[in-house]
Design a protein around this motif. Structure first.
Motif, PDB file in Angstrom:
ATOM      1  N   GLY A 189      -2.676  -3.719  -1.368  1.00 49.55           N
ATOM      2  CA  GLY A 189      -2.421  -2.883  -0.207  1.00 49.55           C
ATOM      3  C   GLY A 189      -3.596  -1.945   0.011  1.00 49.55           C
ATOM      4  N   GLU A 190      -4.332  -2.170   1.089  1.00 45.26           N
ATOM      5  CA  GLU A 190      -5.477  -1.303   1.373  1.00 45.26           C
ATOM      6  C   GLU A 190      -4.992   0.047   1.892  1.00 45.26           C
ATOM      7  N   SER A 191      -5.882   1.011   2.002  1.00 44.43           N
ATOM      8  CA  SER A 191      -5.508   2.395   2.287  1.00 44.43           C
ATOM      9  C   SER A 191      -4.699   2.492   3.587  1.00 44.43           C
ATOM     10  N   GLY A 192      -3.622   3.269   3.506  1.00 48.34           N
ATOM     11  CA  GLY A 192      -2.785   3.504   4.669  1.00 48.34           C
ATOM     12  C   GLY A 192      -1.919   2.341   5.096  1.00 48.34           C
ATOM     13  N   SER A 193      -1.846   1.286   4.319  1.00 53.84           N
ATOM     14  CA  SER A 193      -1.059   0.102   4.689  1.00 53.84           C
ATOM     15  C   SER A 193       0.383   0.230   4.213  1.00 53.84           C
ATOM     16  N   SER A 194       1.224  -0.665   4.729  1.00 53.43           N
ATOM     17  CA  SER A 194       2.634  -0.676   4.345  1.00 53.43           C
ATOM     18  C   SER A 194       3.172  -2.098   4.402  1.00 53.43           C
ATOM     19  N   VAL A 195       3.917  -2.509   3.369  1.00 55.71           N
ATOM     20  CA  VAL A 195       4.452  -3.866   3.329  1.00 55.71           C
ATOM     21  C   VAL A 195       5.714  -3.899   2.480  1.00 55.71           C
ATOM     22  N   THR A 196       6.623  -4.794   2.832  1.00 56.22           N
ATOM     23  CA  THR A 196       7.790  -5.122   2.011  1.00 56.22           C
ATOM     24  C   THR A 196       7.697  -6.595   1.650  1.00 56.22           C
ATOM     25  N   PHE A 197       7.815  -6.909   0.374  1.00 56.54           N
ATOM     26  CA  PHE A 197       7.794  -8.322  -0.015  1.00 56.54           C
ATOM     27  C   PHE A 197       8.885  -8.612  -1.023  1.00 56.54           C
ATOM     28  N   VAL A 198       9.421  -9.821  -0.906  1.00 51.83           N
ATOM     29  CA  VAL A 198      10.482 -10.298  -1.786  1.00 51.83           C
ATOM     30  C   VAL A 198       9.904 -11.379  -2.685  1.00 51.83           C
ATOM     31  N   ILE A 217      -0.135  -5.818  -8.698  1.00 50.16           N
ATOM     32  CA  ILE A 217      -0.046  -5.072  -7.443  1.00 50.16           C
ATOM     33  C   ILE A 217      -1.020  -3.907  -7.493  1.00 50.16           C
ATOM     34  N   SER A 218      -1.860  -3.814  -6.477  1.00 49.80           N
ATOM     35  CA  SER A 218      -2.829  -2.721  -6.376  1.00 49.80           C
ATOM     36  C   SER A 218      -2.651  -2.030  -5.031  1.00 49.80           C
ATOM     37  N   LEU A 219      -2.349  -0.726  -5.064  1.00 50.17           N
ATOM     38  CA  LEU A 219      -2.169   0.047  -3.844  1.00 50.17           C
ATOM     39  C   LEU A 219      -3.263   1.103  -3.745  1.00 50.17           C
ATOM     40  N   SER A 220      -3.992   1.078  -2.643  1.00 48.51           N
ATOM     41  CA  SER A 220      -5.043   2.061  -2.396  1.00 48.51           C
ATOM     42  C   SER A 220      -4.423   3.350  -1.856  1.00 48.51           C
ATOM     43  N   ALA A 221      -5.268   4.309  -1.499  1.00 50.83           N
ATOM     44  CA  ALA A 221      -4.807   5.635  -1.103  1.00 50.83           C
ATOM     45  C   ALA A 221      -3.807   5.554   0.045  1.00 50.83           C
ATOM     46  N   ASN A 222      -2.660   6.224  -0.145  1.00 46.34           N
ATOM     47  CA  ASN A 222      -1.620   6.342   0.882  1.00 46.34           C
ATOM     48  C   ASN A 222      -1.025   5.014   1.316  1.00 46.34           C
ATOM     49  N   ALA A 223      -1.180   3.992   0.508  1.00 45.70           N
ATOM     50  CA  ALA A 223      -0.532   2.712   0.792  1.00 45.70           C
ATOM     51  C   ALA A 223       0.908   2.731   0.279  1.00 45.70           C
ATOM     52  N   HIS A 224       1.766   1.973   0.943  1.00 50.44           N
ATOM     53  CA  HIS A 224       3.173   1.903   0.582  1.00 50.44           C
ATOM     54  C   HIS A 224       3.560   0.437   0.379  1.00 50.44           C
ATOM     55  N   ALA A 225       4.346   0.176  -0.665  1.00 49.31           N
ATOM     56  CA  ALA A 225       4.853  -1.183  -0.900  1.00 49.31           C
ATOM     57  C   ALA A 225       6.280  -1.119  -1.405  1.00 49.31           C
ATOM     58  N   ARG A 226       7.121  -1.958  -0.805  1.00 45.87           N
ATOM     59  CA  ARG A 226       8.477  -2.165  -1.304  1.00 45.87           C
ATOM     60  C   ARG A 226       8.511  -3.555  -1.931  1.00 45.87           C
ATOM     61  N   HIS A 227       8.916  -3.605  -3.181  1.00 48.67           N
ATOM     62  CA  HIS A 227       8.889  -4.841  -3.955  1.00 48.67           C
ATOM     63  C   HIS A 227      10.318  -5.184  -4.362  1.00 48.67           C
ATOM     64  N   ILE A 228      10.853  -6.250  -3.796  1.00 38.74           N
ATOM     65  CA  ILE A 228      12.194  -6.711  -4.142  1.00 38.74           C
ATOM     66  C   ILE A 228      12.048  -7.945  -5.022  1.00 38.74           C
ATOM     67  N   ARG A 229      12.528  -7.863  -6.240  1.00 40.75           N
ATOM     68  CA  ARG A 229      12.373  -8.978  -7.178  1.00 40.75           C
ATOM     69  C   ARG A 229      13.748  -9.524  -7.546  1.00 40.75           C
ATOM     70  N   ILE A 230      13.963 -10.814  -7.293  1.00 44.91           N
ATOM     71  CA  ILE A 230      15.243 -11.461  -7.547  1.00 44.91           C
ATOM     72  C   ILE A 230      15.030 -12.605  -8.526  1.00 44.91           C
ATOM     73  N   GLN A 231      15.765 -12.578  -9.630  1.00 45.05           N
ATOM     74  CA  GLN A 231      15.680 -13.654 -10.617  1.00 45.05           C
ATOM     75  C   GLN A 231      17.074 -14.245 -10.775  1.00 45.05           C
ATOM     76  N   ARG A 232      17.264 -15.429 -10.189  1.00 48.46           N
ATOM     77  CA  ARG A 232      18.546 -16.119 -10.322  1.00 48.46           C
ATOM     78  C   ARG A 232      18.300 -17.589 -10.643  1.00 48.46           C
ATOM     79  N   GLU A 233      17.673 -17.794 -11.763  1.00 46.24           N
ATOM     80  CA  GLU A 233      17.315 -19.146 -12.204  1.00 46.24           C
ATOM     81  C   GLU A 233      18.498 -19.813 -12.902  1.00 46.24           C
ATOM     82  N   SER A 234      18.283 -21.049 -13.304  1.00 48.43           N
ATOM     83  CA  SER A 234      19.290 -21.785 -14.065  1.00 48.43           C
ATOM     84  C   SER A 234      19.665 -21.007 -15.324  1.00 48.43           C
TER      85      SER A 234
END
Length: 435
Positions: A189-198, A217-234
């Motif tokens: 995430g470059e500076s000032g960016s915002s993202v949500t990823f699953v 995950i690398s977030l630069s200055a004032n970057a925002h990230a929402r990280h949703i991690r789902i593990q539903r394997e066998s």
């Protein structure tokens, strides 16, 4: 687990690697070679190792699963039920291999998204400066194995001052049995960016296999990230995962992790607040039954002043299942004005269920505000009685309270269709009396 057994397992993997790695020593192959050199000096962790004392992975030493090969049999219709309606962009990997025909990329003009072979042609310098810089493998044999066997990767670069409104879906599908896959993700995430990823791990059928994943995950200055991690394997699978996050000035990382699959799962999350005013919020839920084991280890490392971290982890454990939570918060000497809190709450639904929880604070600064706590218990009898007095059966009352306990974490997922799927999963499990 004997040292000979673990050595044999690693030797088998090394032989598999050496027969496929005859490419020139580019920076990527040098990274692979360094990782394989490290693996050659190691053994699998055992319960004799402090970080693994509650998690017995000796069964891995008896496996001879080779690296998964590319599987092109799946069609879009086969995985239609796995897509998220809110996600315009999705990268799909089958047994660790990128599938262009199953993926959808619409925002290529505003979001740089793709897989390793594409980015090596267009973003090689960026990859070299980030790859392997956060998920260090010098003290982690599984991160080293992932790096050594690295063949592909899900990649996202969010450009400066760009806000991506819709979530990005990174879908990792296990389709084969008795193989090992090595999924990899790199999010920048470059500076000032915002993202949500699953980041989601699923299986198309009940089968035994190994997933060994690494996410950086690398977030630069004032970057925002929402990280949703789902593990539903066998529930016959082994899931071993490492995630490393680097936060600089004013950046904000929010994580929600849900774990309900795998026979044995281990998730290591390391977050470094390496600059001032960085923030993170870490929420987790393990929902397990039968003989499952779910182990979550986290480390939130405050290195510079004015950092903020919040963490809540919950476990719902039934039958003979075993949940482990080890959450460490480090406040370095120069990290004054740190504000950090951690909570571990655990619900046992049977007399044979087990939880081992260990919240840790290591504070080396004097002007801080830090707190932590842990609870392990059963459903409140007074709450059950109250619901029964309002006309619910005891089974319905227990199901409702169990659902409410887990829903507190699930409700923090900002993707409505995924949130509804998970809520229905919990309801089904409680109503079927599986939990």
């Amino acid at each position: 687990m004997s040292e000979t057994a673990t050595t044999d397992y690693l030797d088998c993997l090394l032989k598999s690697w050496s027969t496929k790695s005859n490419q020139p020593l580019s920076w990527l192959n040098q990274l692979r070679a360094s990782a394989i050199d490290y693996v050659g000096t190691q053994r699998l962790p055992t319960k004799g190792d402090e970080e693994w004392r509650f998690t017995d992975i000796s069964a891995l030493a008896r496996l001879s699963f080779q690296s998964a090969q590319s599987n092109t049999d799946l069609q879009a219709q086969d995985i239609k039920h796995l897509h998220l309606k809110e996600a315009k962009n999705s990268l799909v990997f089958v047994d660790g291999h990128y599938s262009a025909q199953l993926s959808t990329i619409i925002d290529s003009a505003t979001l740089e998204i793709g897989n390793l072979s594409e980015f090596l042609l267009t973003h090689a310098a960026i990859l070299e400066s980030h790859f392997g810089q956060y998920a260090k493998f010098d003290n982690n044999v599984f991160a080293a194995l992932n790096t050594a066997f690295l063949r592909d990767c899900a990649l996202i670069i969010v450009p400066k001052n760009t806000a991506i409104a819709e979530p990005v879906h990174l879908l990792f599908i296990a389709a084969q049995s008795e193989v090992t896959s090595y999924p990899r993700c790199l999010i920048i995430g470059e500076s000032g960016s915002s993202v949500t990823f699953v980041e989601e791990y699923v299986s198309l059928r009940e089968a035994a296999y190994v997933t060994n994943s690494v996410t950086e995950i690398s977030l630069s200055a004032n970057a925002h990230a929402r990280h949703i991690r789902i593990q539903r394997e066998s529930t016959q699978a082994y899931h071993l995962a490492n995630c490393a996050v680097s936060l600089v000035h004013g950046s904000n990382y929010q994580s929600v992790s849900i774990s309900s699959g795998a026979q044995i799962s281990r998730y290591n999350l390391d977050v470094q607040l390496i600059d001032e005013a960085a923030e993170c919020t870490i929420d987790g839920l393990a929902l397990i039954s039968d003989n499952q084991l779910a182990d979550t280890h986290t480390c939130i490392d405050h290195i510079k002043p004015n950092g903020t971290s919040r963490q809540q982890h919950k476990c719902i454990v039934n039958d003979k299942a075993h949940a482990v939570f080890n959450g460490k918060i480090i406040v370095r000497p120069h990290a004054q004005q740190t504000n950090s809190s951690q909570s571990s709450r655990n619900l046992l639904l049977s007399k044979t269920a087990q939880v081992d929880t260990k919240p840790q604070l290591e504070i080396f600064a004097d002007d801080v505000k830090c707190a932590h706590g842990a609870t392990v218990g059963q459903l409140d009898k007074e709450e059950i009685f109250y619901l029964e007095s309002r006309g619910l059966s005891e089974t319905a009352a227990r199901s409702l309270l169990t659902y409410a306990f887990g829903a507190e974490i699930i409700n923090r997922i900002p993707v409505s269709s995924l949130r509804q799927q998970l809520e229905q999963t919990v309801l089904n499990q409680t109503q079927d009396n599986k939990l």
